[in-house]
Design a protein around this motif. Structure first.
Motif, mmCIF file in Angstrom:
data_model
loop_
_atom_site.group_PDB
_atom_site.id
_atom_site.type_symbol
_atom_site.label_atom_id
_atom_site.label_comp_id
_atom_site.label_asym_id
_atom_site.label_seq_id
_atom_site.Cartn_x
_atom_site.Cartn_y
_atom_site.Cartn_z
ATOM 1 N N ILE A 14 0.868 -1.181 0.000
ATOM 2 C CA ILE A 14 0.000 0.000 0.000
ATOM 3 C C ILE A 14 0.902 1.227 0.000
ATOM 4 O O ILE A 14 1.534 1.552 1.016
ATOM 5 C CB ILE A 14 -0.925 0.014 1.227
ATOM 6 N N VAL A 15 1.008 1.896 -1.144
ATOM 7 C CA VAL A 15 1.858 3.078 -1.294
ATOM 8 C C VAL A 15 0.968 4.241 -1.694
ATOM 9 O O VAL A 15 0.297 4.200 -2.729
ATOM 10 C CB VAL A 15 2.953 2.850 -2.360
ATOM 11 N N ASN A 16 0.962 5.272 -0.886
ATOM 12 C CA ASN A 16 0.065 6.399 -1.125
ATOM 13 C C ASN A 16 0.547 7.311 -2.245
ATOM 14 O O ASN A 16 1.678 7.228 -2.701
ATOM 15 C CB ASN A 16 -0.106 7.208 0.170
ATOM 16 N N SER A 17 -0.346 8.191 -2.678
ATOM 17 C CA SER A 17 -0.129 9.184 -3.723
ATOM 18 C C SER A 17 -0.010 8.513 -5.097
ATOM 19 O O SER A 17 -0.481 7.392 -5.305
ATOM 20 C CB SER A 17 1.081 10.076 -3.422
ATOM 21 N N TYR A 18 0.628 9.219 -6.039
ATOM 22 C CA TYR A 18 0.702 8.765 -7.424
ATOM 23 C C TYR A 18 2.164 8.551 -7.809
ATOM 24 O O TYR A 18 3.068 8.911 -7.067
ATOM 25 C CB TYR A 18 0.061 9.802 -8.355
ATOM 26 N N SER A 19 2.395 7.992 -8.996
ATOM 27 C CA SER A 19 3.761 7.786 -9.441
ATOM 28 C C SER A 19 4.486 9.122 -9.615
ATOM 29 O O SER A 19 5.690 9.211 -9.391
ATOM 30 C CB SER A 19 3.776 6.998 -10.756
ATOM 31 N N ARG A 20 3.778 10.149 -10.036
ATOM 32 C CA ARG A 20 4.261 11.530 -9.966
ATOM 33 C C ARG A 20 3.564 12.175 -8.776
ATOM 34 O O ARG A 20 2.341 12.133 -8.675
ATOM 35 C CB ARG A 20 3.929 12.303 -11.237
ATOM 36 N N ASP A 21 4.347 12.823 -7.904
ATOM 37 C CA ASP A 21 3.753 13.302 -6.666
ATOM 38 C C ASP A 21 3.032 14.641 -6.867
ATOM 39 O O ASP A 21 3.049 15.231 -7.955
ATOM 40 C CB ASP A 21 4.809 13.408 -5.572
ATOM 41 N N ILE A 22 2.413 15.110 -5.795
ATOM 42 C CA ILE A 22 1.507 16.256 -5.880
ATOM 43 C C ILE A 22 2.242 17.523 -6.310
ATOM 44 O O ILE A 22 1.675 18.370 -7.016
ATOM 45 C CB ILE A 22 0.805 16.466 -4.526
ATOM 46 N N ASP A 23 3.505 17.681 -5.918
ATOM 47 C CA ASP A 23 4.243 18.886 -6.323
ATOM 48 C C ASP A 23 4.450 18.920 -7.828
ATOM 49 O O ASP A 23 4.377 20.003 -8.452
ATOM 50 C CB ASP A 23 5.575 18.990 -5.587
ATOM 51 N N PHE A 24 4.703 17.771 -8.452
ATOM 52 C CA PHE A 24 4.821 17.699 -9.917
ATOM 53 C C PHE A 24 3.500 18.110 -10.569
ATOM 54 O O PHE A 24 3.490 18.852 -11.568
ATOM 55 C CB PHE A 24 5.203 16.278 -10.320
ATOM 56 N N ILE A 25 2.405 17.626 -10.033
ATOM 57 C CA ILE A 25 1.089 17.955 -10.591
ATOM 58 C C ILE A 25 0.828 19.446 -10.478
ATOM 59 O O ILE A 25 0.358 20.089 -11.433
ATOM 60 C CB ILE A 25 -0.002 17.139 -9.868
ATOM 61 N N GLU A 26 1.134 20.026 -9.328
ATOM 62 C CA GLU A 26 0.940 21.474 -9.147
ATOM 63 C C GLU A 26 1.778 22.266 -10.145
ATOM 64 O O GLU A 26 1.300 23.241 -10.744
ATOM 65 C CB GLU A 26 1.324 21.875 -7.723
ATOM 66 N N LYS A 27 3.031 21.858 -10.340
ATOM 67 C CA LYS A 27 3.939 22.586 -11.223
ATOM 68 C C LYS A 27 3.466 22.553 -12.673
ATOM 69 O O LYS A 27 3.543 23.564 -13.385
ATOM 70 C CB LYS A 27 5.343 22.001 -11.114
ATOM 71 N N HIS A 28 2.960 21.399 -13.122
ATOM 72 C CA HIS A 28 2.638 21.230 -14.534
ATOM 73 C C HIS A 28 1.174 21.535 -14.870
ATOM 74 O O HIS A 28 0.875 21.891 -16.013
ATOM 75 C CB HIS A 28 2.981 19.816 -14.991
#
Length: 408
Positions: free
Chosen positions: A56-70
């Motif tokens: 059980i690994v939380n979040s996504y393969s690209r983390d939330i900071d990457f999503i915010e940036k792009h």
């Protein structure tokens, strides 16, 4: 083995694929009173859902900071609100339906160098800024109290992480779907989908007419929707299971019985099974090629982490495919008005697929706001088409692997 479909039937929702995405969606909809029919080309959990490392690994393969940036702060905030939900959904299924899958608590991210430890400090701050609790940083000495090796500079424990028997989980979810009136057909590959106000999924010996269809085949679509398949690439990962280990050895390797993944781009991951085996996985083969011998890829890494296991017998070795997207973010969408799809979790499928089931079931029920956040993310084809996407991706992986080896 459940029987194949050999008739023409009608249902509210037809789901193609009996993995975590399909089972989570089916279970959420069955709980809401929908008639659900699931078509599985092989057997329940045949793909990544039955063969993954069980973490059980939380979040996504690209983390939330990457999503915010792009994609902007607003998208990052909305995806951050969903990033830790999948594990809670999984646990609810286990609890509510008494699924016996050796569920244990606590997951560790292990840093192989100082740069990676600094990144774990940043991850902790990032996740906590989005409301996630239960995180604890460990220095090298504290890490050795959890992992019996001096390989790591430090670690981050996510106390809301954990591990389980992956196939038993999806089999338990399937049984739960059936207990609520859902129907699952195995050995029934979908051949085509006819769009319309009522969609028709055709199989070799029958068909399903449905108000809604979900395509959840992930890396195993096998030509069903070529345009969808061009947006992602199947990749293989390898796993071994040792013989059952003596209890004192288990205690030395993983004293707290946590699961572990390191922070390398081509990462190692491991845990103890319910019957005392070390499950150790890692490596990637691009394009879903079958390696000639799984043990030759994984055992050297296992011995680098745990030298005392030299001479330990490997009882089982297997490989299976996950689906990689160019941006390493999951791809959700609609084809027409009533054919949904979800795919491409890029190695973070356990939690995100369970979230997908909730998000898609809500969309089918008329609450599509969260689904539309995912569906609004750009979906790119791999450059170079089928001929060059594998070597291009392998070159990129080689670059990041070299960075890991050099610690830069």
């Amino acid at each position: 083995m459940r029987p194949p479909l050999k008739e023409h039937i009608k249902t509210d929702v037809c789901i193609i694929g009996a993995g975590y995405t399909g089972m989570s969606t089916a279970l959420h909809l069955a709980e809401a009173g929908y008639r659900v029919t699931v078509l599985e080309a092989s057997r329940i959990g045949f793909g990544a859902s039955g063969r993954n490392g069980g973490q059980i690994v939380n979040s996504y393969s690209r983390d939330i900071d990457f999503i915010e940036k792009h994609y902007g702060k607003d998208v990052g905030k909305q995806m951050g609100q969903m990033a830790f939900e999948g594990g809670r959904i999984l646990r609810r299924f286990v609890r509510d339906y008494n699924i016996q899958c050796d569920l244990k608590e606590g997951g560790i991210f292990a840093a192989c160098n100082r740069r990676q430890f600094n990144e774990l400090e940043e991850k902790k701050a990032l996740w906590e800024s989005h409301g996630h609790e239960g995180l604890e940083l460990l220095d090298s000495k504290q890490t050795m109290e959890h992992i019996g090796t001096d390989r790591y500079t430090g670690a981050l424990i996510d106390h809301t992480g954990g591990h389980f028997h992956p196939l038993n989980l999806v089999l338990g979810e399937a049984a739960a779907v059936e207990s609520l009136g859902g129907t699952i057909y195995e050995a029934t590959p979908a051949i085509s989908i006819e769009e319309g106000s009522m969609a028709v999924v055709k199989t070799e010996h029958g068909s399903v007419t449905a108000d809604y269809v979900l395509v959840a085949g992930n890396a195993y679509l096998n030509g069903l929707l070529p345009k969808l398949e061009s947006k992602a690439m199947p990749c293989g990962t390898q796993v071994i299971a040792t013989e059952p280990l003596p209890e004192d050895v288990q205690k030395r390797l993983l004293p707290k019985d946590n699961c572990v993944e390191d922070c390398n781009y081509l990462l190692d991951y491991y845990r103890l099974s319910g019957d005392g085996r070390l499950i150790y996985g890692g490596g990637v083969t691009y394009g879903a090629r079958e390696p000639s011998k799984v043990e030759s890829l994984i055992v050297p890494n296992m011995l680098k982490t745990f030298p005392e296991l030299r001479g330990t017998k490997v009882d089982y070795a297997w490989t299976g495919n996950f689906l990689l997207t160019l941006m390493r973010l999951p791809q959700f969408g609609r084809i027409g008005s009533n054919v949904y799809y979800a795919q491409g979790y890029s190695g973070h499928g356990v939690t995100c697929s369970h979230l997908a089931g909730k998000v898609i079931s809500d969309a089918i029920r008329g609450q599509a706001e969260r689904f539309d956040v995912f569906a609004g993310l750009p979906q790119y084809r791999f450059p170079g088409g089928r001929l060059f996407r594998i070597p291009f991706t392998a070159m990129g992986a080689w670059y990041y692997n070299m960075r890991d080896q050099l610690g830069v």
